[in-house]
Design a protein around this motif. Structure first.
Motif, PDB file in Angstrom:
ATOM      1  N   TRP A   1       0.817  -1.207   0.000  1.00  0.00           N
ATOM      2  CA  TRP A   1       0.000   0.000   0.000  1.00  0.00           C
ATOM      3  C   TRP A   1       0.853   1.260   0.000  1.00  0.00           C
ATOM      4  CZ3 TRP A   1      -4.887   0.231  -1.327  1.00  0.00           C
ATOM      5  CH2 TRP A   1      -5.651  -0.932  -1.246  1.00  0.00           C
ATOM      6  N   LEU A   2       2.028   1.186   0.588  1.00  0.00           N
ATOM      7  CA  LEU A   2       2.862   2.385   0.630  1.00  0.00           C
ATOM      8  C   LEU A   2       3.482   2.693  -0.728  1.00  0.00           C
ATOM      9  CD1 LEU A   2       4.650   1.904   4.050  1.00  0.00           C
ATOM     10  CD2 LEU A   2       3.113   3.747   3.428  1.00  0.00           C
ATOM     11  N   THR A   3       3.654   1.668  -1.557  1.00  0.00           N
ATOM     12  CA  THR A   3       4.393   1.890  -2.794  1.00  0.00           C
ATOM     13  C   THR A   3       3.533   1.755  -4.037  1.00  0.00           C
ATOM     14  OG1 THR A   3       4.963  -0.438  -2.823  1.00  0.00           O
ATOM     15  CG2 THR A   3       6.566   1.057  -1.827  1.00  0.00           C
ATOM     16  N   THR A   4       2.243   1.548  -3.868  1.00  0.00           N
ATOM     17  CA  THR A   4       1.426   1.261  -5.051  1.00  0.00           C
ATOM     18  C   THR A   4       1.324   2.460  -5.996  1.00  0.00           C
ATOM     19  OG1 THR A   4      -0.727   0.569  -5.816  1.00  0.00           O
ATOM     20  CG2 THR A   4      -0.686   1.937  -3.862  1.00  0.00           C
ATOM     21  N   THR A   5       1.242   2.142  -7.277  1.00  0.00           N
ATOM     22  CA  THR A   5       0.961   3.197  -8.252  1.00  0.00           C
ATOM     23  C   THR A   5      -0.289   2.845  -9.054  1.00  0.00           C
ATOM     24  OG1 THR A   5       2.377   2.112  -9.850  1.00  0.00           O
ATOM     25  CG2 THR A   5       3.363   3.888  -8.571  1.00  0.00           C
ATOM     26  N   ASN A   6      -1.014   1.831  -8.586  1.00  0.00           N
ATOM     27  CA  ASN A   6      -2.229   1.415  -9.297  1.00  0.00           C
ATOM     28  C   ASN A   6      -3.363   2.401  -8.988  1.00  0.00           C
ATOM     29  OD1 ASN A   6      -4.913   0.227  -9.251  1.00  0.00           O
ATOM     30  ND2 ASN A   6      -3.893  -1.628  -9.969  1.00  0.00           N
ATOM     31  N   HIS A   7      -4.037   2.848 -10.017  1.00  0.00           N
ATOM     32  CA  HIS A   7      -5.020   3.917  -9.797  1.00  0.00           C
ATOM     33  C   HIS A   7      -6.124   3.502  -8.854  1.00  0.00           C
ATOM     34  CE1 HIS A   7      -8.441   2.515 -12.374  1.00  0.00           C
ATOM     35  NE2 HIS A   7      -7.497   1.803 -12.930  1.00  0.00           N
ATOM     36  N   ARG A   8      -6.498   2.218  -8.872  1.00  0.00           N
ATOM     37  CA  ARG A   8      -7.593   1.835  -7.991  1.00  0.00           C
ATOM     38  C   ARG A   8      -7.127   1.807  -6.543  1.00  0.00           C
ATOM     39  NH1 ARG A   8      -9.406  -3.269  -8.927  1.00  0.00           N
ATOM     40  NH2 ARG A   8      -7.709  -3.716 -10.363  1.00  0.00           N
ATOM     41  N   GLU A   9      -5.905   1.355  -6.336  1.00  0.00           N
ATOM     42  CA  GLU A   9      -5.409   1.323  -4.948  1.00  0.00           C
ATOM     43  C   GLU A   9      -5.174   2.739  -4.422  1.00  0.00           C
ATOM     44  OE1 GLU A   9      -3.488  -3.121  -5.045  1.00  0.00           O
ATOM     45  OE2 GLU A   9      -2.138  -1.415  -5.187  1.00  0.00           O
TER      46      GLU A   9
ATOM     47  N   VAL B   1      -9.932   6.404   1.962  1.00  0.00           N
ATOM     48  CA  VAL B   1      -9.754   6.152   3.395  1.00  0.00           C
ATOM     49  C   VAL B   1      -9.273   7.425   4.082  1.00  0.00           C
ATOM     50  CG1 VAL B   1      -8.395   4.887   5.084  1.00  0.00           C
ATOM     51  CG2 VAL B   1      -9.346   3.704   3.098  1.00  0.00           C
ATOM     52  N   PHE B   2      -8.322   8.094   3.449  1.00  0.00           N
ATOM     53  CA  PHE B   2      -7.803   9.328   4.041  1.00  0.00           C
ATOM     54  C   PHE B   2      -8.919  10.371   4.178  1.00  0.00           C
ATOM     55  CE2 PHE B   2      -6.219  13.624   3.488  1.00  0.00           C
ATOM     56  CZ  PHE B   2      -5.269  13.707   4.494  1.00  0.00           C
ATOM     57  N   GLY B   3      -9.641  10.585   3.080  1.00  0.00           N
ATOM     58  CA  GLY B   3     -10.682  11.614   3.086  1.00  0.00           C
ATOM     59  C   GLY B   3     -11.779  11.302   4.084  1.00  0.00           C
ATOM     60  N   THR B   4     -12.162  10.005   4.141  1.00  0.00           N
ATOM     61  CA  THR B   4     -13.211   9.639   5.088  1.00  0.00           C
ATOM     62  C   THR B   4     -12.749   9.893   6.518  1.00  0.00           C
ATOM     63  OG1 THR B   4     -13.839   7.930   3.535  1.00  0.00           O
ATOM     64  CG2 THR B   4     -14.790   7.791   5.722  1.00  0.00           C
ATOM     65  N   SER B   5     -11.496   9.536   6.802  1.00  0.00           N
ATOM     66  CA  SER B   5     -11.014   9.759   8.166  1.00  0.00           C
ATOM     67  C   SER B   5     -11.025  11.243   8.498  1.00  0.00           C
ATOM     68  CB  SER B   5      -9.586   9.232   8.334  1.00  0.00           C
ATOM     69  OG  SER B   5      -9.449   7.994   7.707  1.00  0.00           O
TER      70      SER B   5
ATOM     71  N   VAL C   1     -11.702  12.879  -1.088  1.00  0.00           N
ATOM     72  CA  VAL C   1     -12.680  11.838  -1.414  1.00  0.00           C
ATOM     73  C   VAL C   1     -12.999  11.874  -2.906  1.00  0.00           C
ATOM     74  CG1 VAL C   1     -15.043  11.059  -1.084  1.00  0.00           C
ATOM     75  CG2 VAL C   1     -13.667  11.679   0.880  1.00  0.00           C
ATOM     76  N   PHE C   2     -13.191  13.063  -3.451  1.00  0.00           N
ATOM     77  CA  PHE C   2     -13.504  13.118  -4.886  1.00  0.00           C
ATOM     78  C   PHE C   2     -12.308  12.670  -5.724  1.00  0.00           C
ATOM     79  CE2 PHE C   2     -17.111  16.195  -4.020  1.00  0.00           C
ATOM     80  CZ  PHE C   2     -18.048  15.195  -4.180  1.00  0.00           C
ATOM     81  N   PHE C   3     -11.111  13.024  -5.287  1.00  0.00           N
ATOM     82  CA  PHE C   3      -9.945  12.527  -6.026  1.00  0.00           C
ATOM     83  C   PHE C   3      -9.883  11.003  -5.919  1.00  0.00           C
ATOM     84  CE2 PHE C   3      -6.742  16.207  -6.748  1.00  0.00           C
ATOM     85  CZ  PHE C   3      -7.741  16.916  -7.386  1.00  0.00           C
ATOM     86  N   GLY C   4     -10.332  10.469  -4.797  1.00  0.00           N
ATOM     87  CA  GLY C   4     -10.355   9.017  -4.649  1.00  0.00           C
ATOM     88  C   GLY C   4     -11.331   8.385  -5.634  1.00  0.00           C
ATOM     89  N   ILE C   5     -12.546   8.928  -5.662  1.00  0.00           N
ATOM     90  CA  ILE C   5     -13.536   8.377  -6.593  1.00  0.00           C
ATOM     91  C   ILE C   5     -13.022   8.543  -8.020  1.00  0.00           C
ATOM     92  CG2 ILE C   5     -15.922   8.559  -7.406  1.00  0.00           C
ATOM     93  CD1 ILE C   5     -16.711   9.575  -4.676  1.00  0.00           C
TER      94      ILE C   5
ATOM     95  N   TRP D   1     -23.555   4.455   8.070  1.00  0.00           N
ATOM     96  CA  TRP D   1     -22.934   4.243   6.757  1.00  0.00           C
ATOM     97  C   TRP D   1     -21.603   3.514   6.920  1.00  0.00           C
ATOM     98  CZ3 TRP D   1     -18.199   6.342   5.219  1.00  0.00           C
ATOM     99  CH2 TRP D   1     -17.834   6.055   3.909  1.00  0.00           C
ATOM    100  N   LEU D   2     -20.800   4.024   7.872  1.00  0.00           N
ATOM    101  CA  LEU D   2     -19.486   3.430   8.080  1.00  0.00           C
ATOM    102  C   LEU D   2     -19.631   1.954   8.452  1.00  0.00           C
ATOM    103  CD1 LEU D   2     -16.522   4.296   8.219  1.00  0.00           C
ATOM    104  CD2 LEU D   2     -16.807   4.642  10.661  1.00  0.00           C
ATOM    105  N   TYR D   3     -20.587   1.695   9.350  1.00  0.00           N
ATOM    106  CA  TYR D   3     -20.815   0.313   9.774  1.00  0.00           C
ATOM    107  C   TYR D   3     -21.166  -0.561   8.574  1.00  0.00           C
ATOM    108  CZ  TYR D   3     -23.363  -3.683  11.520  1.00  0.00           C
ATOM    109  OH  TYR D   3     -23.794  -4.958  11.728  1.00  0.00           O
ATOM    110  N   ASN D   4     -22.082  -0.039   7.751  1.00  0.00           N
ATOM    111  CA  ASN D   4     -22.542  -0.810   6.602  1.00  0.00           C
ATOM    112  C   ASN D   4     -21.384  -1.127   5.652  1.00  0.00           C
ATOM    113  OD1 ASN D   4     -24.208  -2.051   4.795  1.00  0.00           O
ATOM    114  ND2 ASN D   4     -25.640  -0.349   4.605  1.00  0.00           N
ATOM    115  N   MET D   5     -20.559  -0.135   5.395  1.00  0.00           N
ATOM    116  CA  MET D   5     -19.436  -0.336   4.483  1.00  0.00           C
ATOM    117  C   MET D   5     -18.480  -1.404   5.022  1.00  0.00           C
ATOM    118  SD  MET D   5     -19.601   1.672   1.833  1.00  0.00           S
ATOM    119  CE  MET D   5     -21.377   1.570   1.746  1.00  0.00           C
ATOM    120  N   LEU D   6     -18.169  -1.301   6.321  1.00  0.00           N
ATOM    121  CA  LEU D   6     -17.194  -2.229   6.889  1.00  0.00           C
ATOM    122  C   LEU D   6     -17.765  -3.633   6.991  1.00  0.00           C
ATOM    123  CD1 LEU D   6     -15.831  -0.030   9.812  1.00  0.00           C
ATOM    124  CD2 LEU D   6     -14.710  -0.505   7.648  1.00  0.00           C
TER     125      LEU D   6
END
Ligand code: HEM
Ligand SMILES: [Cu+2]
Length: 757
Positions: free
Chosen positions: A57-65, A72-76, A124-128, A535-540
């Motif tokens: 996760w620290l080194t990924t360059t895959n757009h989905r990851e 995750v960052f934006g939600t937190s 979050v939008f950049f994530g989506i 929502w958070l509960y449902n997602m997890l």
């Protein structure tokens, strides 16, 4: 109460429960163990796995990851800012400042605003965008995968700089019983910033809190991150589209990400410069914003030249999601694709030209003010175009009240209220009254809460099957959506009202007569908070326990021809990975698409002149038939004496030809034959999918009210009832004649188009 402890405590509790819950679910979802203790090996292996995962996760360059990292960052950050919001509202339960001090209250609204706007929404939008934009345009990845990773990894340090002072402060409080003040001075000097999120000079220059410098650096860093991300989105959309994706069929979400990124590209570097000037003023004795130098107003100009576009940077991706999701749940194609794109571009351009509407009360030149007022009102037009197109998309659709749809409908509603109240604020005299009151808070929260998080959550539901291969709990989600819409509406319309009554914002202490209203708003806010947790509960929980998706078309999109590229990608993956058969729908119907119908108003493709003459001809035929039928009704009304023929005279008077009933009647006939049918045709085009026939009745009924008012000649009692009844019936006859003729002519046109005739 010690607010820093409460805040860090709440955040910690949330983090620990999420982590614990996640591990618990993961364990219980795994293969059942034999009941023995885990061996050394398995623990070691697990640690090895954790290390591998962490490196991945620290080194990924895959757009989905990277997309998921952003999410995750934006939600937190959003939850963190949400805790601030809840703390603010808790203070407002009672009129005096008895829970937090006024200073703390100031810090809370500063950090709440900043965290929400900078570290929640955009990430979050950049994530989506990262996850879905390449799938939507058929690209393999983002254009610059490594820049993408850098763009993301600048954000955590930025957030830490901006708000890490909170932890330092809590650390200081924990250490102070054990150490002398001198030894832990560093821990005791940082305080959460309390100058308001707009960092207005001179307060922001004079504040001695060193946390403010860290905050400015953090904001600067986040600006760099945003600019990198924006460049990546622009290049990806421009250069990485699949061959069959043209500008004319680029999906709406990608259009919005493109425009948003364009705005960010111009806005954020400017914020960066302004922040540098501020930090120079604070630490190196420059006078950019000092009264004897550039002056505090210069800060406001620079700030809002970024700040207003920023609002649209946040808002546009949300509208893009709305336009993407809505059609799927009403079984209709998005109405007015082109106009939605144009309105997005229009908002993008205009948003740079209205910044001074935030400064109407600062005493800037009245001529400057007036022109900013004009542009600010004008910006309502593209926004309204979007709303009308959404409503028209829903018109006569097969609505499925899924959770995403509930949120979409709620968004449109709150956006209308938020938008209209904004137009009022754009008017200088009204703004002078409401500036600095809760009215403003109500207005902008109806938009920032009513459409941005709503659409994020709607998207999370809509794409959940694609991202996880599982269903979320759909009943819970519907409940959660209703709760969210309900809570936000209560909270923020109440704020509008107390603002309208004149209560100033940004004050921990308020007069007791506002207490009830404030309590209602606070309860509403807690409902919103509860909805967020659900929502958070449902997602997890659904990630491990949700029903497995057994179809390659989970939303049944093929049935209405809306199976878009990202779902195609999903289908290909399911077929390749699990040997699934591509799902075929039982029935297929066009999404009320113009295909199969002759294009244009009523005729085939042709020159403009051909179209105009064909449509005018049809309008005349239909109008003539309708008018003849109507004349029957009106004639009877005249015969039995409930309609005064002399009132036709008023029409001819209106156009300056004297009070001649005869001329009036001729004009009336011309109108019935030409004008109204043309209006009807335009109207009909705007409300497609409805049976022509019903539209005709609605149209005729609407017209009849106008007629009833215009031709009223003082009838009363039974005469009035008769008059109204005949007017309505005569108009219905007109509407029927019009539409039945159109329907007949249209069928003939279609047959000719298809080569039958
Ligand atoms: C349930 C959710 C939320 C609640 C209860 C809430 C509550 C509040 C409250 C009480 C204030 C202070 C008002 C004042 O005294 O001026 C405020 C300010 C603000 N909020 Fe929210 N908020 C929520 C969500 C959001 C979101 C999602 C955003 C942005 C995307 C946002 C952006 C802001 C901003 C920019 C301010 C202005 C801060 C300032 O006055 O400087 N809020 N909010
Ligand atoms: Cu603005």
């Amino acid at each position: 109460m010690n607010s820093a402890f409460v805040e860090v405590g709440a955040l910690g509790l949330l983090a620990v429960s999420v982590l614990g819950f996640w591990l618990h679910l993961r364990r219980s979802a795994g293969p059942t163990s034999d009941g023995g203790y885990p061996t050394r090996e398995s623990i070691r292996l697990d640690l090895e796995r954790v290390r591998e995962e962490a490196i991945r996760w620290l080194t990924t360059t895959n757009h989905r990851e990277i997309g998921i990292l952003y999410l995750v960052f934006g939600t937190s950050a959003g939850l963190w800012g949400g805790i601030d919001g809840m703390m603010l509202r808790t203070e407002l339960l009672t009129p005096p400042a008895d829970i937090w001090t006024p200073e703390t209250y100031n810090a809370l609204f500063t950090t709440h605003g900043l965290t929400m706007l900078i570290f929640f929404v955009l990430p979050v939008f950049f994530g989506i965008g990262n996850y879905f934009l390449p799938l939507l345009i058929g690209a393999d990845d983002m254009a610059f995968p490594r820049v993408n990773a850098i763009g993301f990894w600048l954000l955590p340090p930025a957030l830490l700089l901006a708000r890490g002072g909170l932890f330092v402060q809590v650390g200081g409080q924990l250490l102070s019983p054990f150490f002398s003040e001198g030894a832990i001075r560093f821990f005791l000097t940082l305080r959460e910033v309390s100058v308001g999120w707009t960092l207005y000079a001179p307060l922001s220059v004079q504040s001695t809190n060193p946390q403010l410098d860290l905050l400015i650096l953090g904001l600067h860093l986040s600006g760099v991150a945003t600019t990198l991300g924006a460049i990546n989105f622009i290049v990806t959309v421009v250069y990485e589209r699949a061959d069959d994706v043209t500008w004319a069929n680029l999906d709406i979400f990608s259009w919005n990400m493109l425009v948003t990124s364009g705005l960010a590209l111009f806005a954020f570097p400017l914020l960066g410069s302004a922040l540098l000037m501020l930090i120079l003023d604070r630490n190196f004795g420059t006078t950019f914003f000092a009264v004897e130098g550039g002056g505090p107003l210069l800060w406001q100009h620079l700030f809002w030249f970024w700040g207003h576009p920023e609002v649209y940077i946040l808002f546009l991706p949300a509208t893009g999601l709305l336009s993407t999701i809505l059609p799927k749940f009403v079984g209709r194609r998005l109405f007015g694709y082109k106009f939605i794109v144009y309105s997005t571009l229009g908002l993008g351009v205009l948003s740079f030209g209205v910044w001074a509407h935030h400064m109407f009360t600062t005493g800037i030149d009245p001529r400057v003010r007036a022109s900013f007022m004009a542009v600010s009102i004008a910006i309502a037009v593209p926004s309204a175009i979007k709303v009308f197109n959404w409503l028209t998309t829903m018109w006569d659709g097969d609505i499925r009240t899924t959770a995403p749809f509930i949120l979409v409908a709620g968004s449109i509603g709150t956006f209308i209220v938020g938008g209209v109240t904004g137009v009022f604020l754009a008017v200088i005299p009204v703004d002078i009254l409401y500036h600095g009151t809760y009215y403003v808070v109500g207005h902008f929260h109806l938009i920032v809460v009513g459409i941005i998080p709503f659409m994020m959550i709607a998207a999370s539901y809509y794409w959940y099957p694609l991202m996880t291969g599982r269903w979320y709990d759909r009943r819970l989600a519907r409940f959660q959506s209703v709760l969210l819409v309900f809570g936000s509406t209560i909270t923020f319309t109440t704020l509008l009202v107390i603002g309208g009554l004149g209560l100033p914002r940004r004050q921990a202490i308020y007069p007791p007569e506002y207490q009830i209203a404030h309590q209602i708003a606070t309860v509403g806010a807690y409902i919103v908070g509860l909805a967020a947790l659900l929502w958070l509960y449902n997602m997890l929980a659904s990630y491990w326990r949700g029903e497995v998706v057994r179809s390659t078309d989970p939303w049944d999109l093929k049935a209405t021809g809306q199976f878009t590229k990202e779902w195609q990608w999903f289908e290909d993956r399911m077929v390749a990975k699990y040997d699934m058969e591509p799902t075929e729908p039982e029935t297929v119907r066009a999404a009320y698409d113009a295909e199969g119908e002759p294009p244009g108003l009523l005729g085939g493709v042709g020159t403009v002149a051909e179209n105009v003459s064909r449509n005018a001809g049809m309008a005349a035929v239909g109008g003539f038939v309708g008018t003849v039928l109507m004349a029957g009704g009106l004639g009877t009304a005249i015969l039995i004496g409930v309609l005064d023929p002399a009132s036709f005279g008023e029409i001819s008077e209106l156009v300056g030809l004297g009070a001649s009933p005869l001329i009036g009647a001729v004009l009336f006939l011309i109108g019935g034959t030409i004008t109204w049918p043309l209006i009807f045709l335009a109207f009909q085009e705007y409300l497609p999918g409805r049976l022509l026939f019903e539209t005709g009745l609605v149209f005729a009924t609407l017209m009849s009210t106008g007629f009833a008012v215009a031709f009223y000649t003082g009838q009363s009692g039974l005469g009035l009832i008769g008059y109204l009844a005949f007017v309505v019936v005569a108009h219905w006859a007109y509407g029927l004649g019009l539409t039945v003729t159109f329907q007949y002519l249209r069928r003939r046109a279609r047959q000719r188009f298809a080569g039958v005739l």
